[in-house]
Design a protein around this motif. Structure first.
Motif, PDB file in Angstrom:
ATOM      1  N   ILE A 135     -42.074 -14.751 -20.994  1.00 14.37           N
ATOM      2  CA  ILE A 135     -42.310 -13.980 -22.222  1.00 14.37           C
ATOM      3  C   ILE A 135     -41.259 -12.887 -22.379  1.00 14.37           C
ATOM      4  O   ILE A 135     -40.718 -12.676 -23.478  1.00 14.37           O
ATOM      5  CB  ILE A 135     -43.736 -13.385 -22.217  1.00 14.37           C
ATOM      6  N   HIS A 136     -40.934 -12.205 -21.296  1.00 15.38           N
ATOM      7  CA  HIS A 136     -39.939 -11.126 -21.338  1.00 15.38           C
ATOM      8  C   HIS A 136     -38.559 -11.670 -21.739  1.00 15.38           C
ATOM      9  O   HIS A 136     -37.883 -11.106 -22.605  1.00 15.38           O
ATOM     10  CB  HIS A 136     -39.855 -10.415 -19.993  1.00 15.38           C
ATOM     11  N   ILE A 137     -38.151 -12.767 -21.118  1.00 11.29           N
ATOM     12  CA  ILE A 137     -36.834 -13.339 -21.420  1.00 11.29           C
ATOM     13  C   ILE A 137     -36.794 -13.832 -22.861  1.00 11.29           C
ATOM     14  O   ILE A 137     -35.804 -13.611 -23.575  1.00 11.29           O
ATOM     15  CB  ILE A 137     -36.479 -14.472 -20.425  1.00 11.29           C
ATOM     16  N   GLU A 138     -37.868 -14.474 -23.321  1.00  9.63           N
ATOM     17  CA  GLU A 138     -37.906 -14.933 -24.709  1.00  9.63           C
ATOM     18  C   GLU A 138     -37.828 -13.752 -25.675  1.00  9.63           C
ATOM     19  O   GLU A 138     -37.179 -13.824 -26.718  1.00  9.63           O
ATOM     20  CB  GLU A 138     -39.156 -15.770 -24.962  1.00  9.63           C
ATOM     21  N   SER A 139     -38.462 -12.660 -25.317  1.00  8.27           N
ATOM     22  CA  SER A 139     -38.407 -11.455 -26.142  1.00  8.27           C
ATOM     23  C   SER A 139     -36.987 -10.901 -26.206  1.00  8.27           C
ATOM     24  O   SER A 139     -36.514 -10.503 -27.279  1.00  8.27           O
ATOM     25  CB  SER A 139     -39.358 -10.405 -25.576  1.00  8.27           C
ATOM     26  N   VAL A 140     -36.303 -10.900 -25.069  1.00 10.39           N
ATOM     27  CA  VAL A 140     -34.910 -10.436 -25.037  1.00 10.39           C
ATOM     28  C   VAL A 140     -34.052 -11.316 -25.934  1.00 10.39           C
ATOM     29  O   VAL A 140     -33.235 -10.819 -26.728  1.00 10.39           O
ATOM     30  CB  VAL A 140     -34.355 -10.414 -23.587  1.00 10.39           C
ATOM     31  N   ILE A 141     -34.244 -12.616 -25.855  1.00 10.44           N
ATOM     32  CA  ILE A 141     -33.468 -13.558 -26.674  1.00 10.44           C
ATOM     33  C   ILE A 141     -33.767 -13.333 -28.155  1.00 10.44           C
ATOM     34  O   ILE A 141     -32.847 -13.257 -28.985  1.00 10.44           O
ATOM     35  CB  ILE A 141     -33.755 -15.018 -26.263  1.00 10.44           C
ATOM     36  N   ASN A 142     -35.052 -13.193 -28.492  1.00 10.59           N
ATOM     37  CA  ASN A 142     -35.443 -13.023 -29.900  1.00 10.59           C
ATOM     38  C   ASN A 142     -34.942 -11.703 -30.481  1.00 10.59           C
ATOM     39  O   ASN A 142     -34.712 -11.613 -31.685  1.00 10.59           O
ATOM     40  CB  ASN A 142     -36.959 -13.116 -30.052  1.00 10.59           C
ATOM     41  N   ASN A 143     -34.793 -10.695 -29.656  1.00 11.36           N
ATOM     42  CA  ASN A 143     -34.368  -9.377 -30.139  1.00 11.36           C
ATOM     43  C   ASN A 143     -32.887  -9.090 -29.889  1.00 11.36           C
ATOM     44  O   ASN A 143     -32.449  -7.950 -30.034  1.00 11.36           O
ATOM     45  CB  ASN A 143     -35.219  -8.275 -29.485  1.00 11.36           C
ATOM     46  N   ASN A 172     -30.277 -10.329 -31.540  1.00 13.06           N
ATOM     47  CA  ASN A 172     -29.419 -10.480 -32.722  1.00 13.06           C
ATOM     48  C   ASN A 172     -28.255 -11.436 -32.463  1.00 13.06           C
ATOM     49  O   ASN A 172     -27.119 -11.171 -32.841  1.00 13.06           O
ATOM     50  CB  ASN A 172     -28.884  -9.122 -33.200  1.00 13.06           C
ATOM     51  N   GLY A 173     -28.540 -12.508 -31.745  1.00  9.77           N
ATOM     52  CA  GLY A 173     -27.518 -13.512 -31.482  1.00  9.77           C
ATOM     53  C   GLY A 173     -26.575 -13.176 -30.345  1.00  9.77           C
ATOM     54  O   GLY A 173     -25.672 -13.942 -30.042  1.00  9.77           O
ATOM     55  N   LYS A 174     -26.743 -12.021 -29.734  1.00 15.32           N
ATOM     56  CA  LYS A 174     -25.875 -11.604 -28.622  1.00 15.32           C
ATOM     57  C   LYS A 174     -26.647 -11.724 -27.311  1.00 15.32           C
ATOM     58  O   LYS A 174     -27.012 -10.733 -26.700  1.00 15.32           O
ATOM     59  CB  LYS A 174     -25.389 -10.172 -28.823  1.00 15.32           C
ATOM     60  N   VAL A 175     -26.898 -12.944 -26.915  1.00 14.75           N
ATOM     61  CA  VAL A 175     -27.672 -13.216 -25.705  1.00 14.75           C
ATOM     62  C   VAL A 175     -26.788 -13.000 -24.476  1.00 14.75           C
ATOM     63  O   VAL A 175     -25.672 -13.531 -24.422  1.00 14.75           O
ATOM     64  CB  VAL A 175     -28.222 -14.666 -25.729  1.00 14.75           C
ATOM     65  N   PRO A 176     -27.271 -12.219 -23.513  1.00 16.41           N
ATOM     66  CA  PRO A 176     -26.483 -12.020 -22.282  1.00 16.41           C
ATOM     67  C   PRO A 176     -26.174 -13.354 -21.599  1.00 16.41           C
ATOM     68  O   PRO A 176     -26.960 -14.303 -21.680  1.00 16.41           O
ATOM     69  CB  PRO A 176     -27.396 -11.165 -21.406  1.00 16.41           C
ATOM     70  N   ASN A 177     -25.032 -13.411 -20.938  1.00 20.73           N
ATOM     71  CA  ASN A 177     -24.608 -14.628 -20.231  1.00 20.73           C
ATOM     72  C   ASN A 177     -25.684 -15.095 -19.253  1.00 20.73           C
ATOM     73  O   ASN A 177     -26.235 -14.313 -18.504  1.00 20.73           O
ATOM     74  CB  ASN A 177     -23.307 -14.376 -19.458  1.00 20.73           C
ATOM     75  N   GLY A 178     -25.949 -16.368 -19.282  1.00 23.86           N
ATOM     76  CA  GLY A 178     -26.834 -16.980 -18.297  1.00 23.86           C
ATOM     77  C   GLY A 178     -28.313 -16.860 -18.591  1.00 23.86           C
ATOM     78  O   GLY A 178     -29.130 -17.458 -17.896  1.00 23.86           O
ATOM     79  N   ILE A 179     -28.696 -16.115 -19.622  1.00 22.26           N
ATOM     80  CA  ILE A 179     -30.126 -15.899 -19.847  1.00 22.26           C
ATOM     81  C   ILE A 179     -30.835 -17.176 -20.306  1.00 22.26           C
ATOM     82  O   ILE A 179     -31.968 -17.441 -19.919  1.00 22.26           O
ATOM     83  CB  ILE A 179     -30.392 -14.708 -20.802  1.00 22.26           C
ATOM     84  N   ASN A 180     -30.146 -17.984 -21.115  1.00 19.87           N
ATOM     85  CA  ASN A 180     -30.768 -19.240 -21.556  1.00 19.87           C
ATOM     86  C   ASN A 180     -30.973 -20.196 -20.380  1.00 19.87           C
ATOM     87  O   ASN A 180     -32.002 -20.861 -20.288  1.00 19.87           O
ATOM     88  CB  ASN A 180     -29.923 -19.908 -22.649  1.00 19.87           C
ATOM     89  N   GLN A 181     -29.978 -20.224 -19.473  1.00 17.97           N
ATOM     90  CA  GLN A 181     -30.123 -21.079 -18.279  1.00 17.97           C
ATOM     91  C   GLN A 181     -31.264 -20.588 -17.387  1.00 17.97           C
ATOM     92  O   GLN A 181     -32.015 -21.385 -16.828  1.00 17.97           O
ATOM     93  CB  GLN A 181     -28.810 -21.116 -17.472  1.00 17.97           C
ATOM     94  N   THR A 182     -31.379 -19.276 -17.270  1.00 15.57           N
ATOM     95  CA  THR A 182     -32.472 -18.709 -16.461  1.00 15.57           C
ATOM     96  C   THR A 182     -33.815 -19.093 -17.067  1.00 15.57           C
ATOM     97  O   THR A 182     -34.736 -19.489 -16.347  1.00 15.57           O
ATOM     98  CB  THR A 182     -32.342 -17.171 -16.381  1.00 15.57           C
ATOM     99  N   LEU A 183     -33.926 -18.970 -18.373  1.00 13.12           N
ATOM    100  CA  LEU A 183     -35.181 -19.324 -19.049  1.00 13.12           C
ATOM    101  C   LEU A 183     -35.520 -20.790 -18.830  1.00 13.12           C
ATOM    102  O   LEU A 183     -36.665 -21.124 -18.483  1.00 13.12           O
ATOM    103  CB  LEU A 183     -35.081 -19.006 -20.539  1.00 13.12           C
TER     104      LEU A 183
END
Length: 184
Positions: A91-99, A101-112
């Motif tokens: 939930i936390h990672i999805e919240s970071v991604i959703n908030n 503004n298209g600037k997702v930190p490196n590797g966060i999608n892979q972590t999710l």
């Protein structure tokens, strides 16, 4: 330091049994090591942990039994919490991604994706189960009895050595001993 040796032996067996990926074992080891004051980690984390335990026992008077069982319980809690809080992490990672503004930190999608994968959870559950089995096998009531008896015998030998070194007769009472060393 029999409990310490057995604890380190369990950690080594556990690392081999679980075949951890991505330095996960080292992360767990660093987290429990931090609980007893290790803040700088060297190449050999196991050796650093052993040295710290020995230092706490010999220089600071901690009971080895207390330290080892604290580390065992700490690791068990760490592993359990890691499993139980997976949903919160997602939930936390999805919240970071959703908030973001298209600037997702490196590797966060892979972590999710990794932590959403059922196999990831199964690996963590296997690690916890393996840990509990190894602890129950190596830290038995019988082993604890043997270690306690060895501790008692070591303490008796230390007292006898002290008495001999300070020329204290073996049949002296505690009151007489106090008088001898208080200068009365």
């Amino acid at each position: 330091m029999e409990r310490t040796k057995e604890f380190l032996k369990v950690l080594k067996i556990w690392r081999e049994e679980c075949n951890f990926e991505n330095d996960i074992f080292d992360q767990y080891l660093m987290l429990i090591s931090a609980d007893i004051g290790i803040s700088v980690f060297e190449d050999n984390k196991m050796e650093a942990l052993e040295d710290r335990i020995n230092r706490l026992v010999t220089e600071f008077g901690f009971r080895e039994e207390f330290l080892i069982y604290s580390l065992i319980n700490g690791m068990t809690k760490l592993l359990s919490d890691d499993i139980e809080k997976t949903g919160e992490r997602i939930i936390h990672i999805e919240s970071v991604i959703n908030n973001s503004n298209g600037k997702v930190p490196n590797g966060i999608n892979q972590t999710l994706e990794r932590i959403k994968n059922k196999d990831h959870l199964l690996i963590k559950e296997k690690a916890l189960d393996s840990w509990r089995i190894l602890i129950s096998f190596h830290f038995t009531k019988m082993n604890e009895r043997i270690w306690s008896e060895n501790d008692t015998n070591k303490n008796i030998d230390n007292i006898k050595g002290f008495m001999k070194e300070n020329q204290v007769p073996e049949n002296i009472t505690l009151g007489e001993l106090r008088e001898k060393f208080s200068g009365e």
